[in-house]
Scaffold this active site. Structure first.
Site, PDB file in Angstrom:
ATOM      1  N   ARG A 187       0.858  -1.182   0.000  1.00  0.00           N
ATOM      2  CA  ARG A 187       0.000   0.000   0.000  1.00  0.00           C
ATOM      3  C   ARG A 187       0.893   1.230   0.000  1.00  0.00           C
ATOM      4  NH1 ARG A 187      -2.000  -1.148   5.760  1.00  0.00           N
ATOM      5  NH2 ARG A 187       0.173  -1.761   5.776  1.00  0.00           N
ATOM      6  N   GLU A 188       0.539   2.238  -0.781  1.00  0.00           N
ATOM      7  CA  GLU A 188       1.292   3.483  -0.717  1.00  0.00           C
ATOM      8  C   GLU A 188       1.183   4.035   0.696  1.00  0.00           C
ATOM      9  OE1 GLU A 188       0.488   6.287  -3.852  1.00  0.00           O
ATOM     10  OE2 GLU A 188       0.515   4.673  -5.317  1.00  0.00           O
TER      11      GLU A 188
ATOM     12  N   ASN B  66      -6.967  -6.708  -5.589  1.00  0.00           N
ATOM     13  CA  ASN B  66      -7.362  -5.307  -5.726  1.00  0.00           C
ATOM     14  C   ASN B  66      -8.841  -5.173  -6.102  1.00  0.00           C
ATOM     15  OD1 ASN B  66      -5.017  -4.205  -4.912  1.00  0.00           O
ATOM     16  ND2 ASN B  66      -4.295  -3.578  -6.928  1.00  0.00           N
TER      17      ASN B  66
ATOM     18  N   PHE C  32     -11.660  -1.565   4.772  1.00  0.00           N
ATOM     19  CA  PHE C  32     -12.194  -1.195   3.452  1.00  0.00           C
ATOM     20  C   PHE C  32     -13.709  -1.066   3.430  1.00  0.00           C
ATOM     21  CE2 PHE C  32      -8.959  -0.638   0.199  1.00  0.00           C
ATOM     22  CZ  PHE C  32      -7.860  -0.787   1.014  1.00  0.00           C
TER      23      PHE C  32
ATOM     24  N   CYS D   6      -3.616   2.242  -8.562  1.00  0.00           N
ATOM     25  CA  CYS D   6      -3.832   0.794  -8.699  1.00  0.00           C
ATOM     26  C   CYS D   6      -5.300   0.412  -8.863  1.00  0.00           C
ATOM     27  CB  CYS D   6      -3.253   0.060  -7.492  1.00  0.00           C
ATOM     28  SG  CYS D   6      -1.463   0.098  -7.461  1.00  0.00           S
TER      29      CYS D   6
HETATM   30  C1  UDX Z   1      -3.833  -0.687  -3.208  1.00  0.00           C
HETATM   31  C2  UDX Z   1      -3.881  -2.051  -2.498  1.00  0.00           C
HETATM   32  O1  UDX Z   1      -4.354  -1.872  -1.152  1.00  0.00           O
HETATM   33  C3  UDX Z   1      -2.510  -2.669  -2.486  1.00  0.00           C
HETATM   34  O2  UDX Z   1      -2.560  -3.954  -1.899  1.00  0.00           O
HETATM   35  C4  UDX Z   1      -1.994  -2.765  -3.918  1.00  0.00           C
HETATM   36  O3  UDX Z   1      -0.697  -3.298  -3.942  1.00  0.00           O
HETATM   37  C5  UDX Z   1      -2.002  -1.401  -4.590  1.00  0.00           C
HETATM   38  O4  UDX Z   1      -3.312  -0.853  -4.516  1.00  0.00           O
HETATM   39  P1  UDX Z   1      -3.091   1.776  -2.558  1.00  0.00           P
HETATM   40  O5  UDX Z   1      -3.306   2.179  -3.982  1.00  0.00           O
HETATM   41  O6  UDX Z   1      -1.868   2.263  -1.863  1.00  0.00           O
HETATM   42  O7  UDX Z   1      -3.037   0.184  -2.433  1.00  0.00           O
HETATM   43  O8  UDX Z   1      -4.371   2.289  -1.793  1.00  0.00           O
HETATM   44  P2  UDX Z   1      -5.377   1.698  -0.699  1.00  0.00           P
HETATM   45  O9  UDX Z   1      -4.878   1.945   0.664  1.00  0.00           O
HETATM   46  O10 UDX Z   1      -5.768   0.311  -1.038  1.00  0.00           O
HETATM   47  O11 UDX Z   1      -6.619   2.680  -0.952  1.00  0.00           O
HETATM   48  C6  UDX Z   1      -7.225   2.738  -2.239  1.00  0.00           C
HETATM   49  C7  UDX Z   1      -8.322   3.759  -2.280  1.00  0.00           C
HETATM   50  O12 UDX Z   1      -9.478   3.281  -1.607  1.00  0.00           O
HETATM   51  C8  UDX Z   1      -7.999   5.106  -1.644  1.00  0.00           C
HETATM   52  O13 UDX Z   1      -8.486   6.134  -2.476  1.00  0.00           O
HETATM   53  C9  UDX Z   1      -8.734   5.064  -0.330  1.00  0.00           C
HETATM   54  O14 UDX Z   1      -9.076   6.341   0.145  1.00  0.00           O
HETATM   55  C10 UDX Z   1      -9.963   4.255  -0.716  1.00  0.00           C
HETATM   56  N1  UDX Z   1     -10.615   3.583   0.423  1.00  0.00           N
HETATM   57  C11 UDX Z   1      -9.942   2.618   1.110  1.00  0.00           C
HETATM   58  C12 UDX Z   1     -11.912   3.922   0.786  1.00  0.00           C
HETATM   59  O15 UDX Z   1     -12.536   4.790   0.174  1.00  0.00           O
HETATM   60  N2  UDX Z   1     -12.485   3.269   1.837  1.00  0.00           N
HETATM   61  C13 UDX Z   1     -11.859   2.314   2.537  1.00  0.00           C
HETATM   62  O16 UDX Z   1     -12.471   1.753   3.469  1.00  0.00           O
HETATM   63  C14 UDX Z   1     -10.541   1.978   2.166  1.00  0.00           C
END
Ligand code: UDX
Length: 460
Positions: A157-158, A214, A255, A266
């Site tokens: 995750r970033e 994802n 999530f 991603c």
């Molecule tokens: C994601 C995956 O989690 C990771 O395993 C993969 O390798 C790359 O893609 P990342 O892009 O860093 O990681 O973001 P992540 O933390 O997963 O969040 C994705 C998006 O979902 C964000 O915009 C976040 O704000 C949103 N989100 C997340 C929600 O709106 N609600 C949630 O409950 C969780």
């Protein structure tokens, strides 16, 4: 045993992987065609914001264990294992992933390899890519040289890239031989010894593992956002609802935070690429499911835009709107497919005067949305505002003092697009607060809708 490793592509994934491999004791050469990025990395500087990365880069560049180059031939000459970490963005021509960079890297390597080695893909690719690349490499390397392909997707995750690389939730080793599995187990010896579960799979399963993970995360977010809409229309509270759902270990609370939806480099592009692959394979259920996940995500953004218009009495023309957040998520300066910027841009295009503040992403945001105004503090975003909107859940926004901010704005109206604020505190300070899945729509409209539906169902 330590290995001589190359990491090709030094974006979020590759730079982090390179630094972490050096931390594990390996000798690492990082490769990227972007000279500016390589120059920063050579100086031990991180080209983007990622907690802990700068420390690792500084330490291992100084020790000489980590080097950077723009010449892929150096990597081919020096390393026994090549991690391919280049980007696979959404193709300009459609939903599928653009594999130009992956193909170019593999061709570049194959043309210069003179020693036995393993090419390990980490980039997120459509299922079937690794097998194709295997043939492509075999056709190009000189006879007598063995260069096989394995796939080892990452789930980092970033904002947590370093910890997710050094202590991952699982390791997936997609291999075609026991020898390749041994090589990968050697590289990750310390990680495996720490108890990380290892899944040894074929190439196709390894490729799909990443996109399916994802897609599932995206589906959870879209599910809770669709449920937030249902809550807004019925008077339920989506946060309380998510807490109830989350206590069921089969569901889990992660999530299930409703808001403006998912973004980033991603999730959005991966579900589209997976849908394109599913379409090509005739997996129509997956195509339909993924399309709805995508649609629900865009709808979540649009509902927040609609709520802003409604709060501004039906017209945002000339209204001052302060936007808190531009990054796609907190602790990141990444604005790729950011829901916050989508909403800010949409309101600007409808005539609002939008001022955006993000603790880290203002510079990147300006590069993609130069038409918006960027300010250096939340106070400046709030000053004279007709409406304030929280769109990225940076912890500092949750700590804002509603009484102090009230003294800055023109109207005490705020939309909490991430359910990050203490609604009672803001309401007690005289604010009209609308939060996603907790009264985003006008209360009288929601009450009227549920009363009508309730009596219609009761009449059956
Ligand atoms: C994601 C995956 O989690 C990771 O395993 C993969 O390798 C790359 O893609 P990342 O892009 O860093 O990681 O973001 P992540 O933390 O997963 O969040 C994705 C998006 O979902 C964000 O915009 C976040 O704000 C949103 N989100 C997340 C929600 O709106 N609600 C949630 O409950 C969780």
């Amino acid at each position: 045993m330590t290995s001589a490793i190359s990491v090709i592509g030094t974006g979020y994934l590759g730079a982090t992987h390179a630094a972490c491999m050096a931390e594990l004791g390996h000798t690492v050469i990082g490769v990227d065609s972007n000279v500016h990025k390589i120059n920063l990395l050579r100086d031990g500087l991180a080209p983007f914001s990622e907690p802990g990365l700068a420390d690792l880069l500084r330490t291992h560049v100084a020790s000489g264990r980590l080097r950077f180059t723009t010449d892929i031939r150096e990597a081919a000459e020096q390393a026994d294992m090549h991690f391919v970490c280049v980007g696979t963005p959404q193709a300009a021509s459609g939903a599928a992933a653009d594999l130009t960079a992956v193909n170019a890297v593999v061709d570049g390597l194959a043309a210069s390899i003179r020693r036995d080695c393993l090419i390990v893909g980490k980039s997120t690719v459509p299922v079937g890519t690794a097998a194709r690349l295997r043939d492509r490499v075999a056709a190009q390397v000189p006879s007598g040289v063995s260069a096989n392909v394995a796939w080892n997707p990452e789930f980092l995750r970033e904002g947590h890239g370093v910890e997710d690389t050094l202590s991952p939730t699982r390791l997936v080793l997609g291999v075609t031989s026991a020898g390749d599995e041994r090589l990968l187990r050697d590289v990750y010896r310390a990680v495996i010894a720490a108890g990380t579960p290892v899944h040894v799979t074929d190439l196709e399963t390894a490729e799909l593992a990443k996109t399916a993970a994802n897609a599932f995360l995206a589906m959870k977010v879209s599910f809770i956002n669709a449920t937030a809409d249902l809550s807004d229309r019925s008077g339920a509270d989506v946060v309380a609802l998510a807490d109830v759902l989350g206590d069921d270990p089969r569901i889990g609370r992660a999530f299930l935070n409703a808001g403006v939806g998912f973004g980033g480099g991603c999730l959005p592009k991966d579900i589209r690429a997976l849908a394109a692959t599913a379409e090509a394979l005739g997996a129509t259920d997956a195509v339909r499911l993924l399309a709805e996940v995508d649609n629900a995500n865009i709808a979540a953004r649009e509902r927040v835009v609609d709520a802003a218009v409604e709060l501004c009495d039906g017209d945002v023309t000339g209204q001052r709107i302060g936007v808190l957040g531009a990054a796609f998520k907190p602790r990141s300066d990444d604005v790729r497919d950011s829901p916050a910027l989508y909403v800010a841009h949409e309101l600007h295009s409808r005539g609002a005067k939008v001022r955006v503040y993000d603790p880290e992403a203002n510079v990147n945001a300006r590069a993609v949305r130069p038409e918006l105004r960027y300010v250096a503090s939340p106070d400046t975003a709030a000053r004279g505002a007709d409406l304030l909107m929280l769109l990225t859940d940076w912890p500092e926004f949750a700590r804002l003092d509603p009484a102090a901010v009230a003294g800055l704005v023109k109207h005490r109206r705020i939309i909490d697009g991430r359910n990050a604020l203490d609604a009672d505190r803001w309401t007690a300070a005289g604010w009209q607060l609308r939060a996603v899945g907790r009264g985003l729509r006008r209360a009288d409209a929601a009450r009227a809708a549920i009363a009508e539906v309730g009596s219609a169902l009761g009449r059956r």
